[in-house]
Design an enzyme around this catalytic site. Structure first.
Site, PDB file in Angstrom:
ATOM      1  CB  SER A  69      44.408  39.665  42.709  1.00 47.21           C
ATOM      2  OG  SER A  69      43.138  39.384  43.226  1.00 47.21           O
TER       3      SER A  69
ATOM      4  CG  ASP B 287      45.798  32.037  41.301  1.00 47.57           C
ATOM      5  OD1 ASP B 287      46.003  30.807  41.311  1.00 47.57           O
ATOM      6  OD2 ASP B 287      46.706  32.885  41.193  1.00 47.57           O
TER       7      ASP B 287
ATOM      8  CG  HIS C 216      46.586  37.752  40.533  1.00 41.65           C
ATOM      9  ND1 HIS C 216      45.386  37.245  40.939  1.00 41.65           N
ATOM     10  CD2 HIS C 216      47.432  36.702  40.482  1.00 41.65           C
ATOM     11  CE1 HIS C 216      45.493  35.940  41.123  1.00 41.65           C
ATOM     12  NE2 HIS C 216      46.729  35.586  40.862  1.00 41.65           N
TER      13      HIS C 216
END
Lengths: 196, 274
Positions: free
Chosen positions: A18, A137, A44
């Site tokens: 991300s 995540d 992300h």
């Protein structure tokens, strides 16, 4: 372990990250030679910037770069980018599925979802790389890759712009490599199958 | 959320039960996605294992509705992908307006947000009074929510931003009444909407339309079922009618592809030309 890697072959490389990952991915893709495996990137980000992402990566690698289309068969020497606002899953026949269900870990696409479904299909032929990031995540997905015998790489947290994700990952997983950005491409090139 | 490990054979068993006992056929759905939804449901409803979920489903027909609700994806919002609605507003509705009577089908309407969005567009174009919107979904619980026209007030900020980006010129809050934490949309928007269950797998065409909207439904189908659904839409669409799909869905590579041209490169709206 070493022996294992000598005989193993890899069909799919997954990269998840991300905040602060784009530069690292660029560094990893730059030296990559078109080989036997495909690359799938789950990043992300805010929706809407997708064509730019393809432009950014496309100019910097010898591999073909495109967005993952639903039901598309995965081809080697191609970099696929998970589209914004959809989860990306991999089917048993080696094709992509898209899914716009609830966010997972506040994310869509979720790295966990892609890693987990890739682990089921590719097993020990999958490589998963977790990069810089500010959420958890990707950690469960990486564990699944590990359990199924795939190769796990985590970015060296000391080199990560946001070190939360790689540090959390290292608390629960012993990866095969803890890599600096400039090492990732070299490791990947080393995984290309030698002609028999 | 730690997913349970469910084997492909187990998924197959469950899908066969559903066909034999209830007549619902999910075997044409994308495997990876449905497997994930089933694993998720085992966790969500706290079944100790897959076997308990299967037993509950076989033995308790009241659980079927819950199963359908959670297996299908009901993520939606008003004016989702605002540029899509802008194209409808600017390029599609002016053509529809030339018809004496307008029939629109929302297939897979879920909880109804996109249908109400369409009703707002039609009202602003002054053609709602001569339109009939048929909104269908496989999931009866989602349709119940759609029927109320009531949504959490907390969502209105996002819906309102989408509305403005879609080219909406009015005050979005004029379309609903806020009470406590809920927003109830004006009954005049719902007057011309007909809601009913319809299963794209097993049910056939029920009318002829000038516009069919089916967004983010086909992504859950395998190629064969996608093609079947597209043929159903083709049968239900007038010549020169419009077919609108989700932002990653495609007509081009299907068996009806040659009959359609895309309106512009960006939006997933096609016009039937033969």
């Amino acid at each position: 372990m070493e022996e294992n890697n000598m005989t193993a072959h890899y069909d799919l490389v997954l990269i998840g990250g991300s905040a602060g990952s784009i530069q690292i991915i660029l560094k990893a893709l730059q030296p990559l030679l078109p080989g036997n495996f495909a690359v799938v990137i789950v990043l992300h980000r805010k929706p809407s910037s997708d064509s730019t992402l393809i432009d950014i990566f496309g100019g910097k690698t010898a591999l073909r770069v495109k967005e993952a289309d639903e039901k598309e068969r995965i081809q080697p020497a191609t970099v696929y980018i998970a589209p914004a606002d959809y989860h990306l899953l991999i089917e048993k026949d080696g094709s992509f599925s898209l899914d716009d269900s609830e966010k997972v870990n506040f994310s869509r696409p979720s790295i966990d979802i892609t890693f987990e479904s890739a682990a089921e299909v590719y097993g020990s032929a999958a490589v998963a790389i977790l990069l810089s990031g500010a959420s958890i995540d990707g950690i469960e997905g990486l564990q699944k890759i590990k359990t199924r015998g795939g190769l796990c790489i985590v970015q060296d947290p000391d080199t990560a712009e946001v070190d939360f994700l790689p540090r959390q990952a290292l608390l629960s997983i012993r990866p095969d490599h803890i890599a600096r950005p400039d090492e990732i491409g070299r490791i990947l090139n080393g995984l290309n199958r030698k002609p028999a | 959320m730690q997913q349970q490990n469910i084997r492909d054979e187990e998924v197959e068993l469950l899908l066969n039960d559903l066909i034999e006992i209830y007549g619902y056929d999910f075997t044409g759905y994308s495997g990876a996605s449905i497997k994930r939804r089933i694993s998720r449901l085992v966790l969500l409803d706290k079944f100790p294992s897959f076997a308990e979920l299967r037993y509950r489903l076989i033995s308790d027909k009241n659980y079927l509705a819950r199963f359908i609700e959670e297996i299908t994806v009901n993520v939606t919002e008003m004016f989702r992908d605002p540029s899509f609605y802008r194209t409808l507003r600017e390029d599609v509705l002016p053509v529809l307006a030339t018809h004496p009577f307008i029939r629109i089908w929302h297939a897979g309407c879920s909880t109804g947000e996109e249908v109400i969005s369409m009703a707002i567009l039609l009202q602003e174009a002054n053609i709602l009074h001569k339109s009939r919107l048929y909104a269908t979904d496989i999931n009866p619980l989602a349709l119940q929510k759609a029927r109320t026209g009531i949504y959490p007030l907390s969502l209105m900020k996002q819906f309102s931003e989408n509305y403005i980006q879609s080219g909406g010129k009015k005050t979005f809050s004029d379309y609903y009444t806020a009470k406590y934490s809920l927003a109830k949309f004006d009954d005049s928007l719902k007057e011309n909407i007909t809601l009913s269950t319809h299963n794209l797998v097993s049910d056939w065409s029920f009318n002829e339309f000038q516009l069919i909207v089916c967004r983010n439904v086909l992504i859950y189908f395998n190629k064969e079922l996608q093609d079947k659904a597209l043929n159903l839409f083709d049968h239900s669409l007038e010549r020169f009618g419009y077919l609108a799909l989700g932002s990653k869905e495609q007509v081009k590579f299907s068996s009806i592809g040659h009959k359609y041209i895309q309106l512009n490169n960006k939006e997933r709206i096609w016009k039937k030309i033969t």
